[in-house]
Scaffold this active site. Sequence first.
Site, PDB file in Angstrom:
ATOM      1  NE  ARG A  28      25.108  10.917 -21.110  1.00  0.00           N
ATOM      2  CZ  ARG A  28      25.101  10.655 -22.405  1.00  0.00           C
ATOM      3  NH1 ARG A  28      25.804  11.440 -23.218  1.00  0.00           N
ATOM      4  NH2 ARG A  28      24.423   9.642 -22.894  1.00  0.00           N
ATOM      5  CB  CYS A 134      32.891  -6.305  -3.351  1.00  0.00           C
ATOM      6  SG  CYS A 134      31.214  -5.636  -3.371  1.00  0.00           S
ATOM      7  N   GLY A 389     -17.207   0.700   4.964  1.00  0.00           N
ATOM      8  CA  GLY A 389     -16.079   0.473   5.856  1.00  0.00           C
ATOM      9  C   GLY A 389     -16.092   1.422   7.026  1.00  0.00           C
ATOM     10  CD  GLN A 390     -13.568   2.787  11.667  1.00  0.00           C
ATOM     11  OE1 GLN A 390     -13.718   1.575  11.778  1.00  0.00           O
ATOM     12  NE2 GLN A 390     -13.907   3.644  12.617  1.00  0.00           N
ATOM     13  CG  PHE A 391     -13.052   6.526   6.930  1.00  0.00           C
ATOM     14  CD1 PHE A 391     -12.832   7.384   7.990  1.00  0.00           C
ATOM     15  CD2 PHE A 391     -12.018   5.706   6.516  1.00  0.00           C
ATOM     16  CE1 PHE A 391     -11.597   7.448   8.611  1.00  0.00           C
ATOM     17  CE2 PHE A 391     -10.789   5.760   7.138  1.00  0.00           C
ATOM     18  CZ  PHE A 391     -10.568   6.626   8.190  1.00  0.00           C
ATOM     19  N   GLY A 392     -17.386   4.955   5.894  1.00  0.00           N
ATOM     20  CA  GLY A 392     -18.672   5.099   5.232  1.00  0.00           C
ATOM     21  C   GLY A 392     -18.779   4.221   4.004  1.00  0.00           C
ATOM     22  CE  LYS A 408     -11.856   5.123   1.328  1.00  0.00           C
ATOM     23  NZ  LYS A 408     -12.005   3.669   1.512  1.00  0.00           N
ATOM     24  CG  ASP A 499      -6.035  -0.708   9.635  1.00  0.00           C
ATOM     25  OD1 ASP A 499      -5.816  -1.867  10.043  1.00  0.00           O
ATOM     26  OD2 ASP A 499      -7.174  -0.214   9.545  1.00  0.00           O
TER      27      ASP A 499
END
Length: 637
Positions: A28, A134, A389-392, A408, A499
């Site tokens: 190559r 090895c 959830g946490q955001f909506g 979301k 998280d």
Amino acid sequence: MSEGSLQEVFIKRSQQKKKTSPLNYKERLFVLTEDRISYYDYDAEKQKKKSLKGFVELEKVKCVETVTPDDGAPPERQFPFQIIYDEGPLYVFARNDVIRKQWIHSLKHMVRIFNKDQMQKYHPCFWEDGVWKCCQQAVKQAIGCRVLESRNGGFRFDGSRRTTRKPLPPTPDEDKPPRPPPPQPPQPPTTSQGMTVIAQYEYTPTTPQDLELRKDEEYTILEMSDPNWWKARDKYGKEGYIPSNYVIEGTNSLDKYDWYCKGTNRSQAEHLLKTENKDGGFLVRDSSKAGKYTVSVFTKAGGEIAGCCRHYNICTTQQGLFYLAEKHNFATIPELINYHQHNAAGLVSRLKHIVSNKAKSAPSTAGLGYGIWEIDPHHLTFIKELGSGQFGVVKYGKWQGQHDVAIKMIKEGSMSEDDFIDEAKVMMKLRHENLVQLYGVCTKQRPIYIVTEYLSNGCLLNYLRETLQSPHPVQLLEMCKDVSEGMAYLESQQFIHRDLAARNCLVDGSGTIKVTDFGLSRYVLDDEYTSSVGSKFPVRWSPPEVLNYCKFSSKSDVWAYGVLMWEIYTLGRMPYERLNNTEIVDKVSGGLRLYRPQLANEKVYSVMSSCWREKPEDRPTFQDLSASVQDLLYEMQ
């Protein structure tokens, strides 16, 4: 010639990413430019560069070092060196030691510019036939057995720990969250004639820049400047962008066979075979051991009314030939499968009926089309609510009436929107089969929408508690493997989740687990969430350094992964269920750890426990965890 533009004809050894054929060695033309090393097909008679065969970005290179040549190697293979990057070792043979030293020196110098985080140990011998020659370790990702003695990438490799460390990511109380580096920076266009690929899936263009893909047809790659979208030309001369994960190299010998079910684990294979319910139904899948394959067969011969599945690892002789239960040896896997389609030869049955997952929907793309990240909300249809959830609220819907998506809807005041929008383009470039794909955002109105891949089996936590019935130990371990591989990819991209928990993983229709909401906690504006004293803070998944100092890192994600494993093996129980948050902070900081679940054996619990070591630097990496889980799975097969 300048150091940044070396060219040389070397012999390249095949990389054994998939052991579908014996080792081969090909000439190559290697070209080293300012940010990558590329290799091309080469016409020795005309001394002419031909099509691009592959490349490695210098930012991904972890080590450049010599390799001990094999005993009895021919003269042209006496001066090997190795380029270690994310996918493993690239072995190259120079004509003499002078040229080898020149390339190693140039590569090391240039790699330091792009990647400060180099390996401390390496393997001085080749990876061959599934082991390191090895040290005889049988995991390709296993840590090296020899310490690097020179300075490389700004670190001293003398066996001691690095004295310089990456700065910890800013804590949540800082004004503005940091942006991680882009997952894969843009690459210079490839202007020469590229490799030939074959479409595995149909793709209908969604933008004028896209090119239609027709399954099984060949395409020529013209440009790879975006790792997720390649510019290609079809056989009619039409050019445009295609999703790179929809095509395979024309030389790949397994992907084109219907019996090869890429990415299918043992549990999924058994589900496919039992659903088909045909005696002698079979498929070939990737083994838990990297680089190996397994034949899964359904049989009714044992007298069981419902039938059962048998699994046979494809073995390799010292000469690189393949065989199954009996030593009928073959040069390639397709030849082996063809033989056993006509002869049982030690198997429970001959391979009578191909069972395939090829009819499954195509994989997710990084965005809904080349260059799309801002999505027109008028192109979204809302069908049903999935949860909140946490955001909506999160809803299931369609994009342009045909593509399944999850939407979301971000409630105002819950997120630092401007900062998230700045980073959305970066997050869209993260693509892995065990990550929920971000498709784009709608930011021109309020509330803003985050549009992602839709997974039909929903949240992993609910799946564990409500859907999973009498799971097999292999099934639970495969769930852990899925998460570890998705997190190993995030780790390789220097991306911290912050998280990780069962509630932040989703399950697709075939049972594959995908990690979601990675990095989103940095944009939460809720004080209870961003402070370790708040009731919403994920205390039960957090290590001491986060609980006491809010110091997040990949190693704090590793701690959370151990807790997620515990959730999987308790089928969704609450960690430290009898303690409140304040008690958990005190007791975990004092050495308390979760008990061994009844479904987890000692080896599985040992992997869990390794995630909960007091000092972050003593915890394994996700790459280590993934290899450990794969080893346990291989033992069960």
